[in-house]
Scaffold this motif. Structure first.
Motif, PDB file in Angstrom:
ATOM      1  N   SER A 172       0.820  -1.214   0.000  1.00 27.05           N
ATOM      2  CA  SER A 172       0.000   0.000   0.000  1.00 27.05           C
ATOM      3  C   SER A 172       0.850   1.258   0.000  1.00 27.05           C
ATOM      4  O   SER A 172       0.483   2.270  -0.598  1.00 27.05           O
ATOM      5  CB  SER A 172      -0.952  -0.006   1.198  1.00 27.05           C
ATOM      6  OG  SER A 172      -0.220  -0.106   2.413  1.00 27.05           O
ATOM      7  N   THR A 173       2.002   1.190   0.670  1.00 29.51           N
ATOM      8  CA  THR A 173       2.897   2.355   0.704  1.00 29.51           C
ATOM      9  C   THR A 173       3.437   2.667  -0.687  1.00 29.51           C
ATOM     10  O   THR A 173       3.495   3.828  -1.101  1.00 29.51           O
ATOM     11  CB  THR A 173       4.071   2.105   1.670  1.00 29.51           C
ATOM     12  OG1 THR A 173       3.550   1.822   2.978  1.00 29.51           O
ATOM     13  CG2 THR A 173       4.997   3.312   1.735  1.00 29.51           C
ATOM     14  N   GLU A 174       3.836   1.627  -1.423  1.00 29.43           N
ATOM     15  CA  GLU A 174       4.353   1.818  -2.779  1.00 29.43           C
ATOM     16  C   GLU A 174       3.273   2.354  -3.714  1.00 29.43           C
ATOM     17  O   GLU A 174       3.525   3.256  -4.517  1.00 29.43           O
ATOM     18  CB  GLU A 174       4.902   0.496  -3.312  1.00 29.43           C
ATOM     19  CG  GLU A 174       6.197   0.070  -2.634  1.00 29.43           C
ATOM     20  CD  GLU A 174       6.609  -1.338  -2.997  1.00 29.43           C
ATOM     21  OE1 GLU A 174       7.821  -1.609  -3.006  1.00 29.43           O
ATOM     22  OE2 GLU A 174       5.725  -2.184  -3.262  1.00 29.43           O
ATOM     23  N   LYS A 175       2.063   1.806  -3.593  1.00 34.97           N
ATOM     24  CA  LYS A 175       0.963   2.290  -4.436  1.00 34.97           C
ATOM     25  C   LYS A 175       0.655   3.753  -4.132  1.00 34.97           C
ATOM     26  O   LYS A 175       0.434   4.558  -5.041  1.00 34.97           O
ATOM     27  CB  LYS A 175      -0.278   1.429  -4.226  1.00 34.97           C
ATOM     28  CG  LYS A 175      -0.144   0.017  -4.772  1.00 34.97           C
ATOM     29  CD  LYS A 175      -1.422  -0.780  -4.536  1.00 34.97           C
ATOM     30  CE  LYS A 175      -1.297  -2.195  -5.066  1.00 34.97           C
ATOM     31  NZ  LYS A 175      -2.521  -2.993  -4.827  1.00 34.97           N
ATOM     32  N   ALA A 176       0.643   4.097  -2.851  1.00 35.47           N
ATOM     33  CA  ALA A 176       0.370   5.479  -2.449  1.00 35.47           C
ATOM     34  C   ALA A 176       1.464   6.413  -2.955  1.00 35.47           C
ATOM     35  O   ALA A 176       1.205   7.536  -3.385  1.00 35.47           O
ATOM     36  CB  ALA A 176       0.243   5.571  -0.932  1.00 35.47           C
ATOM     37  N   GLN A 177       2.715   5.917  -2.904  1.00 35.83           N
ATOM     38  CA  GLN A 177       3.851   6.712  -3.367  1.00 35.83           C
ATOM     39  C   GLN A 177       3.738   6.993  -4.860  1.00 35.83           C
ATOM     40  O   GLN A 177       3.968   8.120  -5.314  1.00 35.83           O
ATOM     41  CB  GLN A 177       5.155   5.972  -3.075  1.00 35.83           C
ATOM     42  CG  GLN A 177       6.397   6.694  -3.575  1.00 35.83           C
ATOM     43  CD  GLN A 177       7.654   5.839  -3.430  1.00 35.83           C
ATOM     44  OE1 GLN A 177       7.645   4.806  -2.750  1.00 35.83           O
ATOM     45  NE2 GLN A 177       8.722   6.251  -4.073  1.00 35.83           N
ATOM     46  N   ILE A 178       3.354   5.966  -5.632  1.00 39.95           N
ATOM     47  CA  ILE A 178       3.213   6.129  -7.076  1.00 39.95           C
ATOM     48  C   ILE A 178       2.097   7.123  -7.393  1.00 39.95           C
ATOM     49  O   ILE A 178       2.247   8.027  -8.217  1.00 39.95           O
ATOM     50  CB  ILE A 178       2.927   4.771  -7.741  1.00 39.95           C
ATOM     51  CG1 ILE A 178       4.161   3.863  -7.633  1.00 39.95           C
ATOM     52  CG2 ILE A 178       2.543   4.955  -9.203  1.00 39.95           C
ATOM     53  CD1 ILE A 178       3.900   2.428  -8.021  1.00 39.95           C
ATOM     54  N   LYS A 179       0.946   6.942  -6.715  1.00 42.92           N
ATOM     55  CA  LYS A 179      -0.182   7.834  -6.982  1.00 42.92           C
ATOM     56  C   LYS A 179       0.150   9.276  -6.601  1.00 42.92           C
ATOM     57  O   LYS A 179      -0.182  10.221  -7.334  1.00 42.92           O
ATOM     58  CB  LYS A 179      -1.422   7.365  -6.213  1.00 42.92           C
ATOM     59  CG  LYS A 179      -2.664   8.176  -6.566  1.00 42.92           C
ATOM     60  CD  LYS A 179      -3.927   7.547  -6.013  1.00 42.92           C
ATOM     61  CE  LYS A 179      -5.158   8.339  -6.467  1.00 42.92           C
ATOM     62  NZ  LYS A 179      -6.421   7.726  -6.008  1.00 42.92           N
ATOM     63  N   LYS A 180       0.826   9.462  -5.477  1.00 43.53           N
ATOM     64  CA  LYS A 180       1.188  10.811  -5.043  1.00 43.53           C
ATOM     65  C   LYS A 180       2.133  11.455  -6.037  1.00 43.53           C
ATOM     66  O   LYS A 180       1.981  12.631  -6.391  1.00 43.53           O
ATOM     67  CB  LYS A 180       1.841  10.759  -3.659  1.00 43.53           C
ATOM     68  CG  LYS A 180       2.220  12.129  -3.111  1.00 43.53           C
ATOM     69  CD  LYS A 180       2.792  12.036  -1.700  1.00 43.53           C
ATOM     70  CE  LYS A 180       3.159  13.414  -1.165  1.00 43.53           C
ATOM     71  NZ  LYS A 180       3.732  13.352   0.197  1.00 43.53           N
ATOM     72  N   GLU A 181       3.109  10.687  -6.493  1.00 41.18           N
ATOM     73  CA  GLU A 181       4.100  11.219  -7.427  1.00 41.18           C
ATOM     74  C   GLU A 181       3.440  11.690  -8.719  1.00 41.18           C
ATOM     75  O   GLU A 181       3.836  12.693  -9.315  1.00 41.18           O
ATOM     76  CB  GLU A 181       5.160  10.155  -7.747  1.00 41.18           C
ATOM     77  CG  GLU A 181       6.228  10.628  -8.699  1.00 41.18           C
ATOM     78  CD  GLU A 181       7.343   9.617  -8.878  1.00 41.18           C
ATOM     79  OE1 GLU A 181       8.073   9.740  -9.872  1.00 41.18           O
ATOM     80  OE2 GLU A 181       7.477   8.715  -8.039  1.00 41.18           O
ATOM     81  N   ILE A 182       2.405  10.961  -9.149  1.00 42.54           N
ATOM     82  CA  ILE A 182       1.773  11.274 -10.427  1.00 42.54           C
ATOM     83  C   ILE A 182       0.683  12.327 -10.272  1.00 42.54           C
ATOM     84  O   ILE A 182       0.683  13.352 -10.944  1.00 42.54           O
ATOM     85  CB  ILE A 182       1.185   9.996 -11.055  1.00 42.54           C
ATOM     86  CG1 ILE A 182       2.323   9.013 -11.392  1.00 42.54           C
ATOM     87  CG2 ILE A 182       0.389  10.326 -12.308  1.00 42.54           C
ATOM     88  CD1 ILE A 182       1.847   7.633 -11.746  1.00 42.54           C
TER      89      ILE A 182
END
Length: 290
Positions: free
Chosen positions: A133-143
């Motif tokens: 979930s942390t990685e998914k959140a990181q990707i979404k935030k970055e984009i």
């Protein structure tokens, strides 16, 4: 390599005239002197030029020989990764992963490439749960929170569209197309074609054909180059399926089958098999709905 020479290299790569390249940033006459090393360019104007032409500033400023070697290596790794992904080859993707880890690329470049590798592996194995979930959140935030999208952002987004619901994707694709829709950089065009294919595929899967129509019109305006021919083939498959939904003529089905064969003839046999399964599943569903 000086700034003028490097600017010229990027301009030629995008196949732009000096007038197209500079826009309102400065006059073509002023800019010509910069390319020829007869005049200096201010940092402010340089950054405006880079932003106007979709160039990542950190990538550009790697203008010495080592930086140029890094750029070439990065492009080679990206090409191999895309090729491995389209061949649905976990082994080849892992080989690229190993090459990235052992390379002497800058840390931020390695981190970006490694994230894309992880997403590709998750997609190939149909296991997005492998991303926490942390990685998914990181990707979404970055984009989604990045106010100034660049090529690397949209490439990452292209590989993670399955994380988001259709409405989020529609919002994001409109935003990307507003900024990059007329960009002549072939690499950016390839990414946009893949994004549109992903979006139309999601629309078909969720039976939201009306939402797909504006993006069909977008797709039909994009130029075809030999470098992005495969992306056009698969995108046209979705377009034909959508047109068939509204007007069930056999001509559209024949074109779909020809497009799938063309993908196979290009060497992407495994990928063409996946496309055929998708086509058969949703054409049957379309027939049922009609």
């Amino acid at each position: 390599m000086n700034i003028g020479t490097l600017l010229k290299k990027y301009r030629i790569r995008q196949n732009k005239s000096m007038k197209e390249w500079v826009g309102n940033v400065m006059t073509p006459s002023q800019y010509s002197k910069v390319e020829r090393g007869m005049s200096q360019i201010t940092t402010e104007r340089l950054l405006e030029l880079l932003d106007r032409n979709g160039i990542v500033a950190s990538e550009f400023f790697s203008n010495n020989e080592a930086g140029e070697n890094n750029y070439n290596l990065e492009q080679q790794l990206r090409y191999r990764l895309v090729n491995a992904y389209y061949h649905n080859s976990e082994a080849e993707i892992n080989q690229v992963k190993y090459m990235i880890e052992k390379s002497k690329l800058p840390d931020d470049t390695k981190q970006n490439l490694s994230m894309i590798v992880k997403v590709c592996l998750a997609d190939v194995n149909n296991d997005f749960d492998s991303l926490n979930s942390t990685e998914k959140a990181q990707i979404k935030k970055e984009i989604f929170e990045d106010e100034d999208l660049d090529k690397h952002d949209i490439e990452l987004y292209c590989n993670t569209m399955g994380f988001y619901d259709l409405d989020d994707n529609i919002f994001m694709v409109n935003r990307i197309f507003d900024k990059f829709g007329t960009n002549t950089d072939v690499e950016i065009q390839e990414i946009i074609l893949s994004i549109l294919f992903n979006l139309l595929t999601i629309c078909i899967e969720e039976n939201r054909y009306d939402d797909a129509l504006p993006f069909v019109r977008m797709a039909e305006k994009l130029p075809v180059h030999y470098q992005n021919l495969c992306q056009h083939l698969v995108l046209n498959l979705d377009i034909c399926m959508i047109k068939y939904y509204y007007d069930p003529k056999s001509d559209y089905l024949n074109e779909c089958e020809c497009l799938i064969k063309a993908v196979a003839y290009s060497g992407l046999v495994e990928y063409s098999d996946e496309l055929k399964k998708f086509y058969l599943k949703y054409v049957r569903k379309s027939n049922t709905n009609n």
